[in-house]
Design a protein around this motif. Structure first.
Motif, mmCIF file in Angstrom:
data_model
loop_
_atom_site.group_PDB
_atom_site.id
_atom_site.type_symbol
_atom_site.label_atom_id
_atom_site.label_comp_id
_atom_site.label_asym_id
_atom_site.label_seq_id
_atom_site.Cartn_x
_atom_site.Cartn_y
_atom_site.Cartn_z
ATOM 1 N N LEU A 23 2.337 5.564 4.336
ATOM 2 C CA LEU A 23 2.611 6.884 3.749
ATOM 3 C C LEU A 23 4.040 6.965 3.231
ATOM 4 C CD1 LEU A 23 0.754 9.220 6.250
ATOM 5 C CD2 LEU A 23 0.118 8.722 3.880
ATOM 6 N N ALA A 24 4.982 6.380 3.973
ATOM 7 C CA ALA A 24 6.369 6.365 3.507
ATOM 8 C C ALA A 24 6.497 5.521 2.239
ATOM 9 C CB ALA A 24 7.276 5.825 4.610
ATOM 10 N N MET A 25 5.822 4.372 2.225
ATOM 11 C CA MET A 25 5.854 3.533 1.025
ATOM 12 C C MET A 25 5.226 4.240 -0.163
ATOM 13 S SD MET A 25 5.010 -0.284 2.426
ATOM 14 C CE MET A 25 4.810 -0.923 0.783
ATOM 15 N N LEU A 26 4.147 4.959 0.067
ATOM 16 C CA LEU A 26 3.488 5.688 -1.014
ATOM 17 C C LEU A 26 4.409 6.755 -1.585
ATOM 18 C CD1 LEU A 26 0.888 6.145 -2.657
ATOM 19 C CD2 LEU A 26 0.217 7.797 -0.917
ATOM 20 N N ALA A 27 5.111 7.463 -0.720
ATOM 21 C CA ALA A 27 6.030 8.502 -1.194
ATOM 22 C C ALA A 27 7.138 7.894 -2.059
ATOM 23 C CB ALA A 27 6.627 9.248 -0.009
ATOM 24 N N VAL A 28 7.660 6.753 -1.629
ATOM 25 C CA VAL A 28 8.717 6.095 -2.399
ATOM 26 C C VAL A 28 8.166 5.557 -3.720
ATOM 27 C CG1 VAL A 28 10.266 4.090 -2.414
ATOM 28 C CG2 VAL A 28 10.144 5.557 -0.403
ATOM 29 N N LEU A 29 6.995 4.943 -3.664
ATOM 30 C CA LEU A 29 6.416 4.381 -4.890
ATOM 31 C C LEU A 29 6.066 5.459 -5.915
ATOM 32 C CD1 LEU A 29 4.094 1.586 -3.477
ATOM 33 C CD2 LEU A 29 6.160 1.280 -4.829
ATOM 34 N N VAL A 30 5.539 6.579 -5.460
ATOM 35 C CA VAL A 30 5.195 7.660 -6.386
ATOM 36 C C VAL A 30 6.457 8.238 -7.023
ATOM 37 C CG1 VAL A 30 4.306 10.037 -6.481
ATOM 38 C CG2 VAL A 30 2.985 8.257 -5.357
ATOM 39 N N ALA A 31 7.518 8.366 -6.224
ATOM 40 C CA ALA A 31 8.735 8.993 -6.724
ATOM 41 C C ALA A 31 9.572 8.060 -7.610
ATOM 42 C CB ALA A 31 9.591 9.467 -5.553
ATOM 43 N N ARG A 32 9.547 6.753 -7.334
ATOM 44 C CA ARG A 32 10.527 5.889 -7.989
ATOM 45 C C ARG A 32 9.980 4.787 -8.879
ATOM 46 N NH1 ARG A 32 15.445 5.425 -3.754
ATOM 47 N NH2 ARG A 32 15.499 7.633 -3.277
ATOM 48 N N THR A 33 8.693 4.683 -9.030
ATOM 49 C CA THR A 33 8.177 3.624 -9.894
ATOM 50 C C THR A 33 7.539 4.215 -11.137
ATOM 51 O OG1 THR A 33 6.030 3.570 -8.796
ATOM 52 C CG2 THR A 33 7.723 2.087 -7.962
ATOM 53 N N ARG A 34 7.309 3.348 -12.099
ATOM 54 C CA ARG A 34 6.687 3.777 -13.339
ATOM 55 C C ARG A 34 5.234 3.326 -13.407
ATOM 56 N NH1 ARG A 34 10.793 4.680 -17.688
ATOM 57 N NH2 ARG A 34 12.777 4.549 -16.620
#
Length: 114
Positions: free
Chosen positions: A77-88
């Protein structure tokens, strides 16, 4: 009056979460199918308290695999939050799978090494 910028380039976090949840449901279902293949019979000539293969696997799942899976879910869940916020990345399937893959792989290796 200016229009708000288009948000079509952003990935939908809900659908990425559903993909992530699907991976965890697949793990739990596969463990249930594995349990159904194990024998329920107790070894012959066993005195005292004896467990069947299925009950030993169930206890292992409850006391070892469940906490490991919960920790992997938190990391995912933490990885998902980071990936949604910071990747294209625009694909929800890719984001959900990326956020689930590493924690589930590490969880599987840790459980298999016990």
């Amino acid at each position: 009056m200016t229009l708000a910028p288009s948000r079509t380039h952003l990935v939908d976090a809900r659908s990425s979460f559903l993909v992530l949840a699907g991976w965890y449901v697949a793990v739990v279902v596969s463990f249930g199918l594995f349990l159904s293949t194990l024998s329920e019979s107790v070894p012959a000539g066993c005195g005292g308290v004896c467990d069947s293969e299925r009950s030993r696997a169930l206890l292992f799942g409850l006391y070892t695999a469940t906490p490991a899976l919960f920790l992997a879910l938190l990391v995912s869940l933490a990885m998902l939050a980071v990936l949604v916020a910071r990747t294209r990345i625009r694909s929800s399937a890719v984001l959900g799978s990326l956020s689930a893959a590493l924690p589930l792989a590490v969880c599987g290796l840790l459980v298999a090494s016990l």
